[in-house]
Design a protein around this motif. Sequence first.
Motif, mmCIF file in Angstrom:
data_model
loop_
_atom_site.group_PDB
_atom_site.id
_atom_site.type_symbol
_atom_site.label_atom_id
_atom_site.label_comp_id
_atom_site.label_asym_id
_atom_site.label_seq_id
_atom_site.Cartn_x
_atom_site.Cartn_y
_atom_site.Cartn_z
ATOM 1 N N GLY A 62 0.814 -1.210 0.000
ATOM 2 C CA GLY A 62 0.000 0.000 0.000
ATOM 3 C C GLY A 62 0.845 1.256 0.000
ATOM 4 O O GLY A 62 0.584 2.203 -0.754
ATOM 5 N N ILE A 63 1.889 1.268 0.832
ATOM 6 C CA ILE A 63 2.788 2.426 0.884
ATOM 7 C C ILE A 63 3.564 2.551 -0.423
ATOM 8 O O ILE A 63 3.737 3.656 -0.964
ATOM 9 C CB ILE A 63 3.747 2.316 2.072
ATOM 10 N N ALA A 64 4.042 1.425 -0.964
ATOM 11 C CA ALA A 64 4.797 1.470 -2.220
ATOM 12 C C ALA A 64 3.946 2.049 -3.346
ATOM 13 O O ALA A 64 4.409 2.886 -4.127
ATOM 14 C CB ALA A 64 5.288 0.071 -2.586
ATOM 15 N N ALA A 65 2.700 1.609 -3.440
ATOM 16 C CA ALA A 65 1.820 2.117 -4.496
ATOM 17 C C ALA A 65 1.629 3.627 -4.366
ATOM 18 O O ALA A 65 1.659 4.358 -5.364
ATOM 19 C CB ALA A 65 0.469 1.407 -4.436
ATOM 20 N N LEU A 66 1.447 4.106 -3.156
ATOM 21 C CA LEU A 66 1.259 5.541 -2.944
ATOM 22 C C LEU A 66 2.491 6.329 -3.357
ATOM 23 O O LEU A 66 2.390 7.321 -4.095
ATOM 24 C CB LEU A 66 0.939 5.810 -1.475
ATOM 25 N N GLY A 86 -5.800 -4.014 1.343
ATOM 26 C CA GLY A 86 -5.331 -3.556 2.643
ATOM 27 C C GLY A 86 -4.570 -4.630 3.384
ATOM 28 O O GLY A 86 -3.913 -4.355 4.389
ATOM 29 N N GLY A 87 -4.666 -5.877 2.896
ATOM 30 C CA GLY A 87 -3.918 -6.975 3.501
ATOM 31 C C GLY A 87 -4.244 -7.148 4.972
ATOM 32 O O GLY A 87 -5.362 -6.872 5.431
ATOM 33 N N THR A 88 -3.260 -7.584 5.725
ATOM 34 C CA THR A 88 -3.483 -7.871 7.134
ATOM 35 C C THR A 88 -3.640 -6.606 7.969
ATOM 36 O O THR A 88 -4.000 -6.674 9.145
ATOM 37 C CB THR A 88 -2.349 -8.774 7.665
ATOM 38 N N THR A 89 -3.426 -5.417 7.373
ATOM 39 C CA THR A 89 -3.752 -4.199 8.118
ATOM 40 C C THR A 89 -5.260 -4.060 8.329
ATOM 41 O O THR A 89 -5.696 -3.280 9.168
ATOM 42 C CB THR A 89 -3.219 -2.923 7.426
ATOM 43 N N SER A 102 -6.244 3.330 10.434
ATOM 44 C CA SER A 102 -5.545 3.622 9.179
ATOM 45 C C SER A 102 -5.029 2.348 8.520
ATOM 46 O O SER A 102 -3.826 2.163 8.316
ATOM 47 C CB SER A 102 -4.393 4.597 9.436
ATOM 48 N N SER A 103 -5.953 1.453 8.176
ATOM 49 C CA SER A 103 -5.582 0.323 7.323
ATOM 50 C C SER A 103 -5.260 0.877 5.936
ATOM 51 O O SER A 103 -5.679 1.977 5.570
ATOM 52 C CB SER A 103 -6.718 -0.701 7.269
ATOM 53 N N MET A 104 -4.508 0.126 5.162
ATOM 54 C CA MET A 104 -3.990 0.649 3.893
ATOM 55 C C MET A 104 -5.087 1.038 2.914
ATOM 56 O O MET A 104 -4.936 1.978 2.134
ATOM 57 C CB MET A 104 -3.069 -0.386 3.237
ATOM 58 N N ASP A 105 -6.228 0.345 2.956
ATOM 59 C CA ASP A 105 -7.270 0.620 1.965
ATOM 60 C C ASP A 105 -7.857 2.020 2.111
ATOM 61 O O ASP A 105 -8.158 2.686 1.114
ATOM 62 C CB ASP A 105 -8.372 -0.445 2.033
ATOM 63 N N VAL A 106 -8.017 2.486 3.368
ATOM 64 C CA VAL A 106 -8.636 3.794 3.577
ATOM 65 C C VAL A 106 -7.615 4.914 3.742
ATOM 66 O O VAL A 106 -7.989 6.084 3.819
ATOM 67 C CB VAL A 106 -9.582 3.780 4.800
ATOM 68 N N SER A 107 -6.332 4.565 3.800
ATOM 69 C CA SER A 107 -5.298 5.590 3.984
ATOM 70 C C SER A 107 -4.419 5.679 2.732
ATOM 71 O O SER A 107 -4.717 6.444 1.815
ATOM 72 C CB SER A 107 -4.476 5.299 5.243
ATOM 73 N N ALA A 108 -3.366 4.892 2.668
ATOM 74 C CA ALA A 108 -2.400 5.017 1.576
ATOM 75 C C ALA A 108 -3.023 4.731 0.213
ATOM 76 O O ALA A 108 -2.800 5.466 -0.760
ATOM 77 C CB ALA A 108 -1.211 4.088 1.826
ATOM 78 N N ILE A 109 -3.807 3.652 0.112
ATOM 79 C CA ILE A 109 -4.366 3.275 -1.187
ATOM 80 C C ILE A 109 -5.412 4.284 -1.641
ATOM 81 O O ILE A 109 -5.466 4.659 -2.829
ATOM 82 C CB ILE A 109 -4.927 1.846 -1.133
ATOM 83 N N ALA A 110 -6.241 4.757 -0.717
ATOM 84 C CA ALA A 110 -7.239 5.778 -1.088
ATOM 85 C C ALA A 110 -6.550 7.040 -1.608
ATOM 86 O O ALA A 110 -7.001 7.647 -2.587
ATOM 87 C CB ALA A 110 -8.115 6.100 0.119
ATOM 88 N N ARG A 111 -5.475 7.424 -0.953
ATOM 89 C CA ARG A 111 -4.749 8.614 -1.402
ATOM 90 C C ARG A 111 -4.087 8.377 -2.753
ATOM 91 O O ARG A 111 -4.071 9.270 -3.612
ATOM 92 C CB ARG A 111 -3.702 8.983 -0.348
ATOM 93 N N ALA A 112 -3.553 7.171 -2.974
ATOM 94 C CA ALA A 112 -2.944 6.851 -4.265
ATOM 95 C C ALA A 112 -3.978 6.882 -5.380
ATOM 96 O O ALA A 112 -3.701 7.342 -6.497
ATOM 97 C CB ALA A 112 -2.275 5.476 -4.196
#
Length: 508
Positions: free
Chosen positions: A32-36, A120-123, A244-254
């Motif tokens: 998620g962070i890498a994609a962002l 979001g994976g295991t987050t 802040s699981s990846m789906d609603v944080s980093a991925i949403a922003r990406a």
Amino acid sequence: MLTPRWHPKAGVTRMADPDYDAVVVGSGAGGGIAALVLCEAGLNVLLLERGRRYDFRIDYPMSHADWERRGDPFVEASHETVKVESGAPLDRGRPQLFSGTTNLRRLRSTFHYRRVLGLGGTTLHYQGEAHRFADYAFRSASAYGFGVDWPVTYEELEPYYERVERLLGVAGLPGNPFKPPRGPFPTPAHPFSPVSRLVGKGAEALGWRLQHNPLTLPTRSVDGRSPCRHAGGCTSGCIFGAKSSMDVSAIARAERTGRLTIETGARALRLETRPDGGGVDRMIYSRDGATRAVTARVHVLAAGAVETPRLLLHSRSGAHPDGIGNEHDQVGRNFLESVTVSLNVRFDQALEAYRGPPIDARIWDTADPKQAAKAGRGGYALGVSSTMGGYHGPVSYALRTDGFGPAHKRAMRERFGRIVTLFGVAEQEPRAENRITLSDEPDQQGVPKVSVRTAHSDRDARAIEAMFRDCDALARASGAVETLGRHSTYDRSNASHVGGGCRMGTSP
């Protein structure tokens, strides 16, 4: 298909018209962070996720009145772990000393990998803990003779810790003497729950101090999302979208960059290199019953410590007979699982243990590397949780309480909101023989299953024994009146925090 925009760097060979600038496999904390970061750098990115996309407003149990009867929303995805088979136990003959519940079984339990398949994976499942490694953790071998030194330092990673903490709105309180000095957290710390306040007094009696746990459960709104509302249902998905699981944080922003394409239900099968045996230029994956291929300049593998080694080992060719990146036989080695102990204990006072973040506090005094080295084990942290032991709402209490009719009611009054979990988490010793390999047995898609060979070393065993002693002492000092259950990952494996398998080095 998106038009790629690529900024070549030294050492990168240009490809002719790739489908994307980058393909990221896995959408958890790493993917998620890498994609962002890639999207915000101007690259067009394809994100492949094996699971589905969850809608926090309707898909998580606590949105519904019968939430306790609905169970774990991620259990179906977790059961995909049947594709992970354990190798023969390596602890054969070690006495079963750790659970305190039986001395009959002498072999370690079968390894069980607990994960979530979903955007979001295991987050999606995690409880939001957001720790920085201490500076000494990066040089533990040279300083304390434990593990292996990292090829990077805390000082090099510090600015990235800060960037991620701001993105996730980490709530915390600076001043932890067992962590590197730092400035304020992005959002204020959560107040200690009644449970933590009580256990904190017990810790003080033992000469320890309970520290606020840094959590990706923002106490103020971040990116327009709700702040944490203390419902305590983090492990079954946050119904407010606050965690802040990846789906609603980093991925949403990406996604808001317009440069991210997401394909859910997509399983990466293998990587293919250029005809000359050079870098990877093609990913083969399956989706909707069909096998597909995608080309990219860069491939980011962020599928976890089991699936990433599997993908590399399965990507064999004439140029890479043992799998990609495995010319030194390191892929899959030094696998690290969770090493934990836990005690469910009951107090005789109302604590409303069902409220608040599940893990709002930790004890770091026991993580002292000098003490750990002297004792011949790794360091560990202790903690307290209001829901980790499976006690949360009234149904979970009722199903675990004996009695019938009036007797059951009396027992429920004595128990509800009064049972908490004291636990310890140790750093496992990295060992080359703890490893991920490919099985001879294929799964339903023809991909080899994984054989997980993992055992505790003597250092790990000493850490388990020490954690049990300290948790027992903490229970007594805090005034617990009953211990309802105790176990360790030696006799009840349930690994969700796994690492290793793809070792860093100092040489390109």
